[in-house]
Each structure stands twice: as structure tokens, then as C-alpha cells.
Design an enzyme around this catalytic site. Sequence first.
Site, PDB file in Angstrom:
ATOM      1  N   GLU A 109       7.610 -23.297 -20.552  1.00 28.72           N
ATOM      2  CA  GLU A 109       7.590 -24.758 -20.407  1.00 28.72           C
ATOM      3  C   GLU A 109       6.204 -25.380 -20.386  1.00 28.72           C
ATOM      4  O   GLU A 109       6.066 -26.567 -20.069  1.00 28.72           O
ATOM      5  CB  GLU A 109       8.382 -25.195 -19.157  1.00 28.72           C
ATOM      6  CG  GLU A 109       9.855 -24.829 -19.234  1.00 28.72           C
ATOM      7  CD  GLU A 109      10.704 -25.390 -18.115  1.00 28.72           C
ATOM      8  OE1 GLU A 109      11.945 -25.379 -18.244  1.00 28.72           O
ATOM      9  OE2 GLU A 109      10.123 -25.848 -17.107  1.00 28.72           O
ATOM     10  N   ASN A 110       5.174 -24.656 -20.763  1.00 28.46           N
ATOM     11  CA  ASN A 110       3.837 -25.222 -20.647  1.00 28.46           C
ATOM     12  C   ASN A 110       3.500 -26.201 -21.778  1.00 28.46           C
ATOM     13  O   ASN A 110       2.846 -27.222 -21.541  1.00 28.46           O
ATOM     14  CB  ASN A 110       2.795 -24.112 -20.554  1.00 28.46           C
ATOM     15  CG  ASN A 110       2.894 -23.365 -19.239  1.00 28.46           C
ATOM     16  OD1 ASN A 110       3.635 -23.769 -18.344  1.00 28.46           O
ATOM     17  ND2 ASN A 110       2.171 -22.270 -19.112  1.00 28.46           N
TER      18      ASN A 110
END
Length: 833
Positions: free
Chosen positions: A436-437
Site C-alpha cells: 500500500e505504499n
Amino acid sequence: MIRRTLHDGWQLSATAGPVPPDVAGRTVPATVPGSAHLDLLAAGLIPDPYLDRAEAELVWAHRTDWRYELAFEAGPPAPGERVDLVFDGLDTVATVELDGRTLGSTANMHRGYRFDVREALRGGGSHRLAVSFRSALEYAEETERRLGRRAHVYPHPFNMVRKMACSFGWDWGPDLQTAGIWKPVRLERWHTARLARVRPLVTVDADGTGRAEIHVDLERSGRGEDTPLELTAGVAGRTGRVTVPAGGTSAVVTVTVPGVRLWWPAGHGDQPLYDLDVTLGAFGADGRAGAGEPLDTYGRRVGFRTVTVDTTPDEIGTPFTVTVNGRPLFVKGANWIPDDHFLTRVTRERIERRVDQAAGAHLNLLRVWGGGIYETEDFYDVCDERGMLVWQDFPFACASYPEEEPLWSEVEAEARENVARLTPHPSLALWNGANENMWGFRDWGWPEQLKGRTWGLRYYTELLPSIVAELDPTRFYCANSPYSPGAPADGLHPNDQDHGTRHEWEVWNRVDYTHYRDHIPRFCSEFGFQGPPTWATLTKWIHDEPRTPTSPAFLLHQKAEEGNAKLDRGMAPHLPVPRTFEDWHWATQLNQARAVAFGIEHFRSWWPRTAGAVVWQLNDCWPVTSWAAVDGDGRPKPLWYGLRHACAPRLLTVQPREGRRVLLAVNDHDEPWTGELRLERQTFAGTVLRSTGLALDVPPRSVARTELAAPLTGPGNAREEVLVATAGGVRAVHLFAEDRELAYDPEPLKAEAVAVPGGYRVDVHAASFARDVAILADRVAPDAVVDEMLVPMLAGERRSFTVTTAAGIDPAALTGPLVLRSANALSAPAARS
């Protein structure tokens, strides 16, 4: 090579920090591998960290420093002998000393360390080894002050130290921040040369010949610099040899195996494994190879298969289709977190139970999530044996990570070590850069916070893919999850439903689970819904009086933001408001199972456009209300049974298409699915109002659509009718309204239980339609497990359930109103509880 473990006799003491009086000044026996918390627990100095509110009582340990010490005997090195002190893993910020001399410092739990201790052991005799750990939190805070703050999802700056991120707490995990020697430590004595790194790259040629290319890096010492060496590798009775000339430090040995048996994922074939043995030998004075004992050896099991991920653009966007041995497959998976917050308690037996639970739910992939660890050899060995594909994240999650030193070099070192280490395992299907970065950078306000500072992009787009390409070109690399191939350069949103992988969290956070149908992702790598642990787990660890969803210890074991409010909001459109805590516990578990099954059935119905559904999550690391299907004590929640139904090889599901209801038959099997499809609309009392029989013919690994005639889908009374589809023992029921609106018989079941070998049989009769019949057997005995759950029973049907337990119980307890449950019972009078 002579290896000697150094695990016995360690002592632990706290050396600095806000240490309570009971612990200050004490020295206790230490277990290695282990952690400080577990040693204090074993010494009776702290409560069990998982019990009630103990987590909050142990906050002092976050800023405490520890010292491990060991006295041991060791003889001096022989002439020409090298002696190394090897730590496979230190958690995390440590200084290693031998006889008062500092050997080195560490700041990364994801890699190993090796120290040459020849000089220190030159005199032989008694020695004292010490490993001093400082607070990882304080180290991270110092790094953050030096490099500048980077966004992270929880209070502690876990992104500033190479330590398991969820050690600092997560929305399902405790904030306990372990410290200790968490992997084996040993002395290694060797001469001439050793196998520094072995990378078997295993593929299959077009003609079915298995090919194992064993890449070997060597370390030489002393007179070994001038010694020619021989490497021998054997697989399946075939052998390859290569000579390494004097001074050489690398070589490749190739072994080919004609007609090799292919390794397949669970549900697609067998999992043959072959022993791979590598031997390093030296040439003797007479010029002959292999004289004397081997210098070093290596052994692993390998499996022959090909795994690719198809991301070839199509008319919709970019697929993400896992293909094994040339066969595209629908991924039925679950996200995997560390199975215990205290990692050294995760035994091989425990992993076997958990992976068997995954396989028992018809899953074929586990995604090792990026807030945890590079998983262990035991984990991968078990997945190899069970045919469980593994998606391995690099350990980055939900944060912006600095690219400056010393972090860049640490990331490179850990990635090189672990990519090489895991190459033998056929279960390892793909590497993923982070969790999810890229999504965080796009949507979570990071650019404004960062003000131009680095945030990890070069890890995901440069460093990590280059390491995978160099060390393991046989496997696919994905930059992030979620990820749209080409983002961010081409402007695509990383969570675009038409490209690559997608995470679906609007359902849990904001909207009802029926909104899973709003998107048709190419591959959904995260989605899920919460529910509490089983009753036996809950009552073992939480002792509030009375227990309620808002009692203090219960709330400490609910880590999600507004978690209970989201549970209640998620139930509201579907189920009656629970009257008691027991009803709330059952209703939230039931709604969790329904929500996830709803999503899976939707995703599967769109194969091959949607090529995977990886639910969040399979397991828990402690007793907690969470998204897991198996709770922290290893008990299957109702969700596990819901997973098993929704992921069954053959599935019937009613889905909307073009504004009307249709039946989708999903055949995830190598054989066609043929026979009669029986469709009935009937009342809850069992009166058949409409029926028809149709021929069913679904090709292998495909989905077939059946239009439903209006008399079947148009109920006369939506409150008391059900549509039933049956084919070959597979059943789907479709209701025309939500439970809270239905005219259920609130007490439709009669049951009798009798003792049978290994447990009890519960015979259940339904006088009226009963939805989601369940036996919550752990309420009667902690070890009790029922064979089936969440079963729809039509009026007049009888069914037997088997409860396995070693406990001697009153059989009647298994038919009580809090044990024999259904959705109907939530509408029953409160007096039942």
C-alpha cells in the site's frame, strides 16, 4: 565444516529504561532463540502479555535495554582453521561482544550476521559472549529526527528501523516491541573454503526436462585461496560437476532431469519434491578431486514447475493472472501475518496446522504481508509439501520509507540474503515490493508531508526489482500491492480496478458488503471484514465482568479504528439488533462470514476477467477481534467455514447481470461439470411454488451462466420464500430480502447428540427453512471442532454434524440454544439466551 549451536545457558537482564522494581536488578535464564518478554514470563516476573489488559501494563518495555550473556568453552582454532560466530537473526538494535571486545553492531532483524572470531578464540578455554539490545523504538525515533519524519499509519516510527513493522502494533496486533536473539546462533569451524550462498534456479524446458542451475558463491580462507575446488550437485539421480579454479569464488552447476514430474498448486495436481544435494570438495595433492571429507554441504528439496504472471494488456486494461506450468488459475488466497507476535513460538507443527487449515478451506495461495517478516524455512517447506503458492512481500507496509543510509544498505543486504535463501522453494510464486505504499503516496497526503524527501519509490522500482532479476530471474516481481502496472509514470491510479491488483477496503470502512459488486477487479489482493474470536479463545483471555463489546479488556483486544461501530454498522442492513452479548458475538461472526463469502462469490463469478481473491486474513497473532478466519488460539471461526464454501472447487451462486438475477456455475476442476441443475422456489415451510430442471455443462476451469425464468426469481411473498439451486450435491440458496425482514421460524431446529468414537454426532432436523445452521462446539469444550457450519437446511431436511473432542461432555450440551445456532435464532425471544 563443524557447526555448534550456542543455545543453552544464556542469562538475561534489563540494563536501562523505566524498568519496574520486580524486574530491575534481576538476572533470569534466557531461552535462545527467544525474546525478553518470554523470558520474563517464564520467570514469573510479568503477566502473560495477551491476558486482559497486560499489554497496557507492559509499555515500559518499549524503552528498555536488555543484555544477553553466555559463558561457553571453546578450543583454539587449528592451523589454517577459520572460526565464525554466526547469528541468523537479532531483534533488532544490538551490539555483540566476545570477552569484552566489540565484534559489531546490528540494526536489522531481517538478516543474519557473521563475525570472524579466530583471534578471540586463539587461547581456547572459557569465553563470555554478550549481546546488548537497545530500545528499537528509541533508535527509530533518533533516526526519524535525523532524517526527517516520513508518514506512517500508527503512532510509532516503525519505518525508521528494519524491524517487523507489526511489532509496534497494528489494527489487529499488540504493541509489544519484542527484543532478543530470535534465530539460531552458532560457531562454525571450517578451512579452505565454504558455501557462502547457494541459489538453485529451477525451471522446466519446453520438452518437459527439469533444469536446476545451482549458483554458488564461495568464501575462501587461508591456504584455500590457492586451492582448486570441485562442486558436485545431485537431483533425482542425476549429477553435475564443475571445477572452481584457484582463487575462484563462484560457479554454476547445471543438472537436467528428463521427464521430470511437475509440481502443482493445491487443487491442480500433485506436489513431487526432489532432494537437491550440493557438495564442496578440494583437490588433493595428487590432483584428484574429492579427497577426504567434504569441505561443506548443502541440502534442500526442490520442485520443478514454471510460474508466471500474465500482465499483457487486453481490451479491459491489465490482467494479473497467475499461470503455473502454462495453466492460468484463479487464485483463492488469504493474507498471512506472523502466526504469533512472539515469533519464536511459531513451530513447524503450528505452521502445518495453519497451512492445513488454508488448504482445508480450498485455498491455493498465501500472501506473506509486508508488515511482517520474510517467512521461515519451515513455512516454505510446509507450503512446498501442501501445494500452497506463496506471494512474498518485501517488509514494507503502510508508510513512507527513507532511502538514505544506513537504511538503503540494510534493505539491500536483507533483500539479497532472503531472495537467495528462498530460491529453492517451488511454492514461492512472486515477490512484491511493498504493501500500500504507492497507494499511500497517491491518496493519503504524503507529498505534502514529505516536502520532497524520499519515501521508498526507488526501493520498489529500482533496488528490489534489480535484485530479483539478478538473483532469481525465474520469478515475477510486482512493485506494490495494490499496483497498476505502469503507475505512477503513466498516471494510472495504483488501485485501479482495471489494472493489476486492487485492495477493496471501502466495504469494511464505509459501505455495506453488497458494494463488493461495485467493482470487477482484475485481481483483488486484499479485502475483508471483522469478527470476534471464538468463544473459547475470548473467554480464555478476556475476563471482564460483565463482558460486553465495550468492556475494558475486550476493547484493548479490538485494535481497529472505530472497529465495534463498523461491526454494528455492517450488521444493521442485514440482521436484527442483537439483544445480548452472546447474540452479538454470534451475529458479528456470522456477518463476517457472509460478507467475505459474498465478495469471493462475486469475484469468482467474473473469472477469467477477475483472476484472484486474496482475503484479509487467514490467521491472527494473538486473541483479538479481527479479520482472521482462524483466531489467535488456532480455532476456526465461522468465517473459515464460509471461506470453505465460497472457495469450493464447484460453486453455484446467484449474481446480478444486466439488471436481472442469473445463476453462475463455477467449475474450478480439471473435469467438466455435467448433470442436472435443479431450480426451486419454495416457501420456508417447504411448499414448492415453482421448479424446473436444466442440463448443466460447465467446461473445466470455467464459469457458465444460466438465465433464471421470471417465475423463479419473482417471489409471491419475499418475506418467506427461498430460491434453491442444486447440482451434483452442490447447493445455493438465494433469499429475496434481508434476515431482519424475513418471516423466519425463530426455532426451526430439533436435535439430538450421541457419543461416537472421537467425539459426538449431532442429528439435526429442520421443521422450517433454517439459514446458516452452526454448532459452536468450543462453547462446550475448548478442543471441540465441528466438521461443518453455516449450512442452509430446507424444511423437512435432516443432517448429521460430527464434533471432534477428547472431552467427556453431556451430549445434550451440544444442542443448547447458545451452541446450536442459526440466523433464525437471532430473531428468537430474548429468553432463549
